[in-house]
Design an enzyme around this catalytic site. Structure first.
Site, short mmCIF file in Angstrom:
data_model
loop_
_atom_site.label_atom_id
_atom_site.label_comp_id
_atom_site.label_asym_id
_atom_site.label_seq_id
_atom_site.Cartn_x
_atom_site.Cartn_y
_atom_site.Cartn_z
N CYS A 192 -17.46 -19.31 -2.27
CA CYS A 192 -17.78 -18.58 -1.04
C CYS A 192 -18.83 -17.55 -1.40
CB CYS A 192 -16.53 -17.92 -0.47
SG CYS A 192 -15.92 -16.60 -1.48
N ASP A 217 -12.38 -4.53 -1.13
CA ASP A 217 -12.69 -4.80 0.28
C ASP A 217 -13.28 -3.59 1.00
OD1 ASP A 217 -11.86 -7.38 -0.03
OD2 ASP A 217 -9.96 -7.16 1.06
N ASP A 238 -6.93 -21.00 -10.50
CA ASP A 238 -6.19 -21.41 -11.70
C ASP A 238 -4.88 -20.65 -11.88
OD1 ASP A 238 -8.11 -19.28 -12.07
OD2 ASP A 238 -7.54 -19.24 -14.18
N LEU A 239 -4.86 -19.37 -11.51
CA LEU A 239 -3.63 -18.59 -11.72
C LEU A 239 -2.53 -19.04 -10.76
CD1 LEU A 239 -5.28 -15.06 -12.15
CD2 LEU A 239 -4.37 -16.54 -13.95
N ILE A 281 -13.83 -6.52 -9.44
CA ILE A 281 -12.96 -7.64 -9.03
C ILE A 281 -13.78 -8.90 -8.77
CG2 ILE A 281 -11.15 -8.39 -7.40
CD1 ILE A 281 -10.29 -5.88 -8.85
N ARG A 314 -14.17 -12.44 11.58
CA ARG A 314 -13.02 -12.97 10.82
C ARG A 314 -12.02 -11.87 10.48
NH1 ARG A 314 -14.95 -14.63 5.75
NH2 ARG A 314 -12.74 -14.59 5.36
N LYS A 331 -4.80 -8.42 8.65
CA LYS A 331 -5.12 -9.84 8.48
C LYS A 331 -4.58 -10.36 7.14
CE LYS A 331 -9.30 -10.99 6.75
NZ LYS A 331 -9.25 -11.91 5.60
N ASN A 332 -4.83 -9.60 6.08
CA ASN A 332 -4.45 -10.10 4.76
C ASN A 332 -2.94 -10.12 4.54
OD1 ASN A 332 -7.10 -10.48 4.21
ND2 ASN A 332 -7.29 -8.89 2.65
N ARG A 362 -14.32 -17.76 -6.93
CA ARG A 362 -12.94 -17.60 -6.45
C ARG A 362 -12.02 -18.74 -6.91
NH1 ARG A 362 -12.80 -14.28 -1.05
NH2 ARG A 362 -10.74 -13.86 -1.89
N PRO A 363 -11.74 -18.78 -8.19
CA PRO A 363 -10.88 -19.84 -8.73
C PRO A 363 -9.44 -19.69 -8.26
CG PRO A 363 -11.31 -18.20 -10.42
CD PRO A 363 -12.14 -17.80 -9.22
C1 UD1 Z 1 -7.24 -11.16 -1.68
C2 UD1 Z 1 -7.75 -10.70 -0.34
C3 UD1 Z 1 -9.22 -10.28 -0.44
C4 UD1 Z 1 -9.39 -9.24 -1.56
C5 UD1 Z 1 -8.79 -9.74 -2.86
C6 UD1 Z 1 -8.81 -8.70 -3.97
C7 UD1 Z 1 -6.49 -12.02 1.26
C8 UD1 Z 1 -6.50 -13.08 2.30
N1 UD1 Z 1 -7.65 -11.79 0.62
O1 UD1 Z 1 -7.98 -12.32 -2.04
O2 UD1 Z 1 -9.61 -9.73 0.82
O3 UD1 Z 1 -10.76 -8.98 -1.75
O4 UD1 Z 1 -7.41 -10.13 -2.66
O5 UD1 Z 1 -8.14 -7.55 -3.56
O6 UD1 Z 1 -5.51 -11.37 1.04
N2 UD1 Z 1 -8.76 -14.96 -9.80
C9 UD1 Z 1 -8.73 -15.88 -10.84
N3 UD1 Z 1 -7.91 -16.96 -10.73
C10 UD1 Z 1 -7.11 -17.16 -9.66
C11 UD1 Z 1 -7.13 -16.23 -8.61
C12 UD1 Z 1 -7.97 -15.15 -8.72
O7 UD1 Z 1 -9.45 -15.71 -11.82
O8 UD1 Z 1 -6.37 -18.15 -9.64
C13 UD1 Z 1 -9.64 -13.80 -9.88
C14 UD1 Z 1 -10.64 -13.70 -8.74
O9 UD1 Z 1 -11.81 -14.42 -9.00
C15 UD1 Z 1 -10.89 -12.21 -8.67
C16 UD1 Z 1 -9.52 -11.62 -9.04
O10 UD1 Z 1 -8.82 -12.65 -9.72
O11 UD1 Z 1 -11.81 -11.82 -9.66
C17 UD1 Z 1 -8.70 -11.17 -7.86
O12 UD1 Z 1 -8.65 -12.20 -6.87
P1 UD1 Z 1 -7.39 -12.40 -5.92
O13 UD1 Z 1 -6.54 -11.17 -5.98
O14 UD1 Z 1 -6.75 -13.70 -6.21
O15 UD1 Z 1 -8.08 -12.50 -4.49
P2 UD1 Z 1 -7.46 -13.24 -3.25
O16 UD1 Z 1 -5.99 -13.16 -3.34
O17 UD1 Z 1 -8.10 -14.56 -3.08
#
Ligand code: UD1
Length: 437
Positions: A123, A322, A131-132, A344, A414, A22-23, A128-129
């Site tokens: 969620c 996960d 910003d990056l 994480i 899901r 899925k991911n 789940r920001p």
């Molecule tokens: C993806 C996976 C999810 C998995 C996660 C971490 C999909 C669809 N989902 O989610 O199943 O649990 O990777 O392996 O592939 N963060 C920031 N700023 C940002 C983005 C992320 O601070 O802009 C933080 C998040 O809060 C978290 C960490 O970075 O603490 C990792 O998140 P991220 O790798 O972005 O998760 P997703 O890609 O959303």
């Protein structure tokens, strides 16, 4: 609403084929927006999130060109083609049901010069920001504003331009953020270097697909990805990698029921942190050394109570967040005290009180849970709150004494295709029932 009724019983035994990931599929589907040519994905599971992504892409002007086996049928093959100049607005109605809707941001701004994507919101596992994601796209020259709850990204005149950028955040790299920036960079002018890129296998699979479309991506799977921008990308046929989280969940199913499961299409090379942990707990994991490590056949066997474990989640190749809930279910019945730390998603512990209802002895302090293993869990009605927490509860139910009702399995649906139908032939007594309110 559906629920699962589970009668905990003996060992699960038999064979299972791991589905497509899925991911991996979600950003790959979004990458359809990078070209006007048809893109075919193979090996897709039939999951609510993927259907939502198709609905979102439909709103963005992507046409489904495959012929479904029956009206409304989904998977395993999907062909999509993005009409030039479609609507660039990903609305809140869909993005709120599927956070991965954010994956369309990079492809849209790169190809259409403008993207409007509803801010995903929170969620069950925290804020789940994004910003990056935004910082990465800004480095490529996109101008980002927030308008009525939507993120609006506009490419500068002449399009995005390559840049050297650092994409790490406080919790490490971002998986979907890396996907977004990598996709956008394929069509930017010049070279992009993404430092502190996510190393997850799903990023490697996405890069393979993009390169087959004509992109020039190097270094995917390492923390530094280099993308040389190209004029245009073409269509592709791509086989989606197998789902490492589904595979890991089935491995724990074998371990927690003290059974024996043979997994086909198992991405063992992408699961080393998890299999190492299983081995340390006394689980036998064997595979055919000749096979492709991304699609191996392996046997998972467990004959006794697991030894206690120490699990800390990290970005890949560390232990995946996960699989944290599933391993916690296993730790609940280990012979001793286990320590599980979540690095994480700090709030990813919704399963802790629910496991407690089944007799688990868990005590949480901040990001760490200590599990004092007991001989056997006891069945109870429990409520699923997010996808992986639900998987942990189902595993606990399979190993518990008596009956467990896992409510709200739409979360589970899901990420796992008809889990009950796949586990039943292995001896699991699990059925889908309508939840009585
Ligand atoms: C993806 C996976 C999810 C998995 C996660 C971490 C999909 C669809 N989902 O989610 O199943 O649990 O990777 O392996 O592939 N963060 C920031 N700023 C940002 C983005 C992320 O601070 O802009 C933080 C998040 O809060 C978290 C960490 O970075 O603490 C990792 O998140 P991220 O790798 O972005 O998760 P997703 O890609 O959303």
């Amino acid at each position: 609403m559906d629920a699962f009724l589970i009668q905990g019983n003996g060992p699960l035994r038999g064979r299972l084929r791991v589905n497509g990931s899925k991911n991996a599929a979600l950003p790959q589907m979004a990458a359809v927006l990078l070209t006007d040519d048809p893109v075919t994905l193979r090996g897709l599971p039939d999951l609510a999130d993927l259907r939502s992504m198709v609905a979102l892409l439909d709103e963005l002007g992507c046409i489904r060109e495959d012929e479904p086996s029956a009206p409304g049928a989904f998977g395993p093959i999907l062909t999509l083609r993005a009409e030039p100049g479609g609507d660039p607005h990903a609305r809140y109605d869909i993005v709120r049901t599927m956070r991965a809707g954010i994956c369309v941001l990079g492809p849209l701004v790169a190809r259409r010069g403008v993207a409007r994507v509803a801010m995903p919101g929170g969620c069950a596992i925290g804020d789940r920001p994004v910003d990056l994601h935004l910082r990465g796209l800004e480095a490529l020259g996109a101008v980002i504003t927030l308008e009525e709850g939507d993120i609006v990204a506009r490419a500068p005149k002449g399009g995005l331009r390559g840049a050297t950028l650092f994409l790490g955040g406080a919790s490490g790299p971002t998986v979907l953020g890396t996907a977004n920036v990598m996709c956008a960079a394929t069509l930017a002018r010049g070279t992009t270097i993404i430092e502190s890129a996510a190393c997850e296998p799903e990023i490697v699979d996405l890069a393979r697909m993009l390169n087959a479309m004509g992109a020039k991506v190097r270094g995917a799977g390492s923390p530094r990805i280099t993308v040389e921008g190209v004029e245009r990308l073409g269509g592709v046929e791509h086989e989606v990698m197998p789902d490492r989280i589904e595979a890991g969940t089935f491995m724990v199913a074998a371990a927690i029921t003290r059974g024996e499961i043979e997994l086909e299409n198992c991405p063992l090379d992408c699961l080393m942190a998890a299999t190492e942990q299983l081995r340390l707990s006394g689980v036998e994991v064997e595979s055919d050394a000749e096979g492709d490590g991304w699609r191996s056949t392996c046997q998972v066997r467990m004959a006794r109570r697991p030894k206690p474990m120490q699990v800390t989640t990290h970005p890949h190749p560390g232990f995946p967040t996960d699989l944290q809930a599933q391993f916690m279910a296993l730790a609940c019945v280990a012979d001793g005290n286990s320590i599980i730390t979540e690095r994480i998603f700090a709030e990813r512990f919704m399963h802790v009180p629910e496991l407690g209802r089944m007799g688990a002895r868990l005590s949480r302090q901040g990001p760490t849970v200590v599990a004092t293993g007991i001989e056997r869990l006891r069945g109870a009605p429990v409520m699923a709150s997010d996808l992986r927490a639900s998987a942990g509860l189902v595993l606990a139910g399979l190993a518990a004494e008596g009956e467990t009702l896992v409510r709200r399995v739409y979360h589970l649906d899901r990420g796992y295709e008809r889990l009950e139908e796949r586990l039943a032939p292995l001896g699991a007594r699990i059925k889908r029932v309508e939840e009585v309110k």
